[in-house]
Design a protein around this motif. Structure first.
Motif, PDB file in Angstrom:
ATOM      1  N   ILE A  67      62.891 -11.787 -28.425  1.00 52.31           N
ATOM      2  CA  ILE A  67      62.499 -12.747 -27.401  1.00 52.31           C
ATOM      3  C   ILE A  67      61.244 -12.218 -26.710  1.00 52.31           C
ATOM      4  N   VAL A  68      60.172 -12.996 -26.758  1.00 55.91           N
ATOM      5  CA  VAL A  68      58.890 -12.527 -26.239  1.00 55.91           C
ATOM      6  C   VAL A  68      58.431 -13.419 -25.083  1.00 55.91           C
ATOM      7  N   SER A  69      57.523 -12.885 -24.291  1.00 50.00           N
ATOM      8  CA  SER A  69      56.916 -13.616 -23.182  1.00 50.00           C
ATOM      9  C   SER A  69      55.435 -13.821 -23.471  1.00 50.00           C
ATOM     10  N   LEU A  70      54.773 -14.617 -22.645  1.00 53.05           N
ATOM     11  CA  LEU A  70      53.335 -14.773 -22.776  1.00 53.05           C
ATOM     12  C   LEU A  70      52.641 -13.428 -22.616  1.00 53.05           C
ATOM     13  N   ALA A  71      53.150 -12.601 -21.717  1.00 53.75           N
ATOM     14  CA  ALA A  71      52.560 -11.269 -21.522  1.00 53.75           C
ATOM     15  C   ALA A  71      52.659 -10.439 -22.801  1.00 53.75           C
ATOM     16  N   ASP A  72      53.774 -10.554 -23.520  1.00 49.55           N
ATOM     17  CA  ASP A  72      53.930  -9.824 -24.792  1.00 49.55           C
ATOM     18  C   ASP A  72      52.904 -10.306 -25.816  1.00 49.55           C
ATOM     19  N   LEU A  73      52.694 -11.616 -25.872  1.00 44.94           N
ATOM     20  CA  LEU A  73      51.729 -12.175 -26.822  1.00 44.94           C
ATOM     21  C   LEU A  73      50.314 -11.692 -26.505  1.00 44.94           C
ATOM     22  N   LEU A  74      49.958 -11.717 -25.239  1.00 49.48           N
ATOM     23  CA  LEU A  74      48.617 -11.286 -24.846  1.00 49.48           C
ATOM     24  C   LEU A  74      48.426  -9.793 -25.073  1.00 49.48           C
ATOM     25  N   ASP A 225      51.197 -24.587 -26.425  1.00 49.51           N
ATOM     26  CA  ASP A 225      49.879 -24.628 -25.797  1.00 49.51           C
ATOM     27  C   ASP A 225      49.673 -23.526 -24.761  1.00 49.51           C
ATOM     28  N   LEU A 226      50.566 -22.537 -24.713  1.00 51.47           N
ATOM     29  CA  LEU A 226      50.439 -21.473 -23.721  1.00 51.47           C
ATOM     30  C   LEU A 226      49.115 -20.732 -23.863  1.00 51.47           C
ATOM     31  N   LEU A 227      48.760 -20.407 -25.093  1.00 50.89           N
ATOM     32  CA  LEU A 227      47.543 -19.632 -25.313  1.00 50.89           C
ATOM     33  C   LEU A 227      46.296 -20.481 -25.069  1.00 50.89           C
ATOM     34  N   ALA A 228      46.360 -21.750 -25.416  1.00 50.32           N
ATOM     35  CA  ALA A 228      45.234 -22.644 -25.130  1.00 50.32           C
ATOM     36  C   ALA A 228      45.033 -22.768 -23.625  1.00 50.32           C
ATOM     37  N   ALA A 229      46.132 -22.841 -22.883  1.00 46.15           N
ATOM     38  CA  ALA A 229      46.025 -22.929 -21.427  1.00 46.15           C
ATOM     39  C   ALA A 229      45.421 -21.657 -20.846  1.00 46.15           C
ATOM     40  N   ARG A 230      45.785 -20.511 -21.396  1.00 48.95           N
ATOM     41  CA  ARG A 230      45.217 -19.251 -20.919  1.00 48.95           C
ATOM     42  C   ARG A 230      43.706 -19.213 -21.193  1.00 48.95           C
ATOM     43  N   ALA A 231      43.303 -19.692 -22.357  1.00 48.85           N
ATOM     44  CA  ALA A 231      41.874 -19.734 -22.676  1.00 48.85           C
ATOM     45  C   ALA A 231      41.121 -20.650 -21.710  1.00 48.85           C
ATOM     46  N   GLU A 243      28.475 -20.210 -25.855  1.00 48.49           N
ATOM     47  CA  GLU A 243      28.946 -19.210 -26.813  1.00 48.49           C
ATOM     48  C   GLU A 243      29.573 -19.792 -28.076  1.00 48.49           C
ATOM     49  N   ARG A 244      29.767 -21.091 -28.149  1.00 48.49           N
ATOM     50  CA  ARG A 244      30.565 -21.617 -29.258  1.00 48.49           C
ATOM     51  C   ARG A 244      29.833 -21.639 -30.594  1.00 48.49           C
ATOM     52  N   THR A 245      28.499 -21.546 -30.589  1.00 51.70           N
ATOM     53  CA  THR A 245      27.753 -21.492 -31.847  1.00 51.70           C
ATOM     54  C   THR A 245      27.538 -20.039 -32.244  1.00 51.70           C
ATOM     55  N   LEU A 246      28.040 -19.654 -33.409  1.00 51.60           N
ATOM     56  CA  LEU A 246      27.997 -18.265 -33.858  1.00 51.60           C
ATOM     57  C   LEU A 246      26.694 -17.979 -34.606  1.00 51.60           C
ATOM     58  N   PRO A 247      26.371 -16.685 -34.818  1.00 50.04           N
ATOM     59  CA  PRO A 247      25.103 -16.338 -35.472  1.00 50.04           C
ATOM     60  C   PRO A 247      24.900 -16.969 -36.846  1.00 50.04           C
ATOM     61  N   ASN A 248      26.003 -17.249 -37.556  1.00 53.23           N
ATOM     62  CA  ASN A 248      25.859 -17.847 -38.895  1.00 53.23           C
ATOM     63  C   ASN A 248      25.829 -19.372 -38.859  1.00 53.23           C
ATOM     64  N   GLY A 249      25.845 -19.940 -37.646  1.00 50.05           N
ATOM     65  CA  GLY A 249      25.785 -21.394 -37.527  1.00 50.05           C
ATOM     66  C   GLY A 249      27.129 -22.078 -37.356  1.00 50.05           C
ATOM     67  N   TRP A 250      28.233 -21.359 -37.569  1.00 49.65           N
ATOM     68  CA  TRP A 250      29.543 -21.956 -37.345  1.00 49.65           C
ATOM     69  C   TRP A 250      29.685 -22.357 -35.887  1.00 49.65           C
ATOM     70  N   ILE A 251      30.435 -23.419 -35.637  1.00 53.98           N
ATOM     71  CA  ILE A 251      30.715 -23.863 -34.273  1.00 53.98           C
ATOM     72  C   ILE A 251      32.206 -23.702 -33.999  1.00 53.98           C
ATOM     73  N   LEU A 252      32.525 -22.927 -32.993  1.00 56.62           N
ATOM     74  CA  LEU A 252      33.922 -22.710 -32.646  1.00 56.62           C
ATOM     75  C   LEU A 252      34.539 -24.010 -32.146  1.00 56.62           C
ATOM     76  N   ASN A 253      35.775 -24.248 -32.549  1.00 57.64           N
ATOM     77  CA  ASN A 253      36.410 -25.533 -32.279  1.00 57.64           C
ATOM     78  C   ASN A 253      36.875 -25.694 -30.837  1.00 57.64           C
ATOM     79  N   THR A 254      37.427 -24.625 -30.260  1.00 57.50           N
ATOM     80  CA  THR A 254      38.069 -24.731 -28.946  1.00 57.50           C
ATOM     81  C   THR A 254      37.812 -23.470 -28.123  1.00 57.50           C
ATOM     82  N   LYS A 255      38.124 -23.561 -26.834  1.00 60.48           N
ATOM     83  CA  LYS A 255      38.037 -22.385 -25.973  1.00 60.48           C
ATOM     84  C   LYS A 255      39.001 -21.292 -26.448  1.00 60.48           C
ATOM     85  N   GLU A 256      40.144 -21.695 -26.958  1.00 67.08           N
ATOM     86  CA  GLU A 256      41.102 -20.721 -27.480  1.00 67.08           C
ATOM     87  C   GLU A 256      40.468 -19.923 -28.619  1.00 67.08           C
ATOM     88  N   GLU A 257      39.755 -20.601 -29.505  1.00 65.05           N
ATOM     89  CA  GLU A 257      39.107 -19.909 -30.605  1.00 65.05           C
ATOM     90  C   GLU A 257      38.010 -18.972 -30.096  1.00 65.05           C
TER      91      GLU A 257
END
Length: 286
Positions: A67-74, A225-231, A243-257
């Motif tokens: 049994i884990v908590s959000l703190a354990d995940l982080l 959605d716990l981790l998305a909310a933390r992001a 920051e969402r555009t990376l050096p190789n041109g990829w675009i990060l999808n979400t704040k969580e990513e």
């Protein structure tokens, strides 16, 4: 399953999420072993915890719940991203609980069954229902071909981080060869995913598990959605835009990513070539 049991002997367990695939592996292995430890991880009250307990009671396994908590995940997040070598949001989400359940299993066994591959071989994902029937076979082959740097990467890295061997029975070459020759109308039948696998396991598992709809690893574990909310708390809209555009041109999808990419960058630097990194097909965008 028989070959894996013969190789590992009694020193083998099963990751048991209570979903159909991990439950199938557990049900097939149980009669061949004097004892079978099973392991599940999730937040308190998570669906996986309840369904895994039902299967464990039904099959009389030696069951262990983490049994884990959000703190354990982080707290686990930096090590998970280090071992995973990836920042894909859905992949990291599911790897967190996989990593924690593997750590628990490694205290008891040296090898563990995993149900990976069942969804790709037997049409387990809900989105597949929206495809024209004549496209289903090609789509299953495509997502199976992506396993090596998505779901199988999660399984391999989570296990090897703790000196554990993951046994993926569905992906034995003979099973794959047989499964791909099964007509797709028996895999997705009257709107029921993995229909033929469910029928093959009639009587071997509780009805509540046989009829359980597919839940993504992180959903069933209660991560949701716990981790998305933390992001969202940690990353402003302005920071995300910058920051969402990376050096190789990829675009990060979400704040969580982006939250995960920041950890990835701390471990590995800002790499100009990310072509070797797997990303989830059809992942949601901001």
């Amino acid at each position: 399953v028989e070959q894996s049991v013969a190789a590992a002997g009694e020193d083998v367990g099963a990751w048991l999420s209570g979903g159909l695939d991990s439950s199938a592996m557990t049900a097939l292995a149980r009669p061949r072993l004097r004892r079978l430890p099973t392991f599940v991880a999730g937040l308190a009250g998570a669906p996986d915890i309840e369904h895994a307990r039902t299967v464990a009671d039904f099959l009389k396994t030696e069951h262990h719940e983490v049994i884990v908590s959000l703190a354990d995940l982080l707290a686990a997040l930096p090590q998970v991203i280090y071992h995973l070598e990836n920042f894909d949001a859905l992949l990291v989400r599911s790897s967190l609980t996989n990593y924690l359940v593997a750590r628990a299993a490694a205290d008891h066994v040296s090898a563990s069954f995993s149900g990976e591959g069942g969804d790709e071989l037997f049409a387990g994902y809900d989105y597949l229902k929206s495809l024209p029937p004549d496209q289903l076979g090609a789509e299953l082959l495509d997502i199976a071909g992506r396993l090596h740097n998505t779901a199988l990467q999660r399984v391999d890295r989570s296990a090897s981080a703790h000196g554990l061997v993951a046994l993926v029975g569905f992906l034995h070459p003979a099973v794959v060869d047989y499964a791909v020759r099964i007509p797709t109308k028996y895999k997705l039948h009257d709107g029921v995913e993995k229909w033929i696998l469910r029928r093959a396991l009639d009587g071997a598992l509780p009805e509540s598990v046989l009829n359980r709809p597919k839940a993504k690893f992180w959903q069933g574990a209660g991560v949701g959605d716990l981790l998305a909310a933390r992001a969202d708390e940690r990353i402003s809209d302005g920071d995300f835009a910058r920051e969402r555009t990376l050096p190789n041109g990829w675009i990060l999808n979400t704040k969580e990513e982006l939250m995960y990419y920041r950890v990835f960058r701390e471990h590995f630097g800002e790499l100009p070539d990310l072509s070797w990194i797997g990303r989830t097909k059809g992942a949601p965008v901001a």
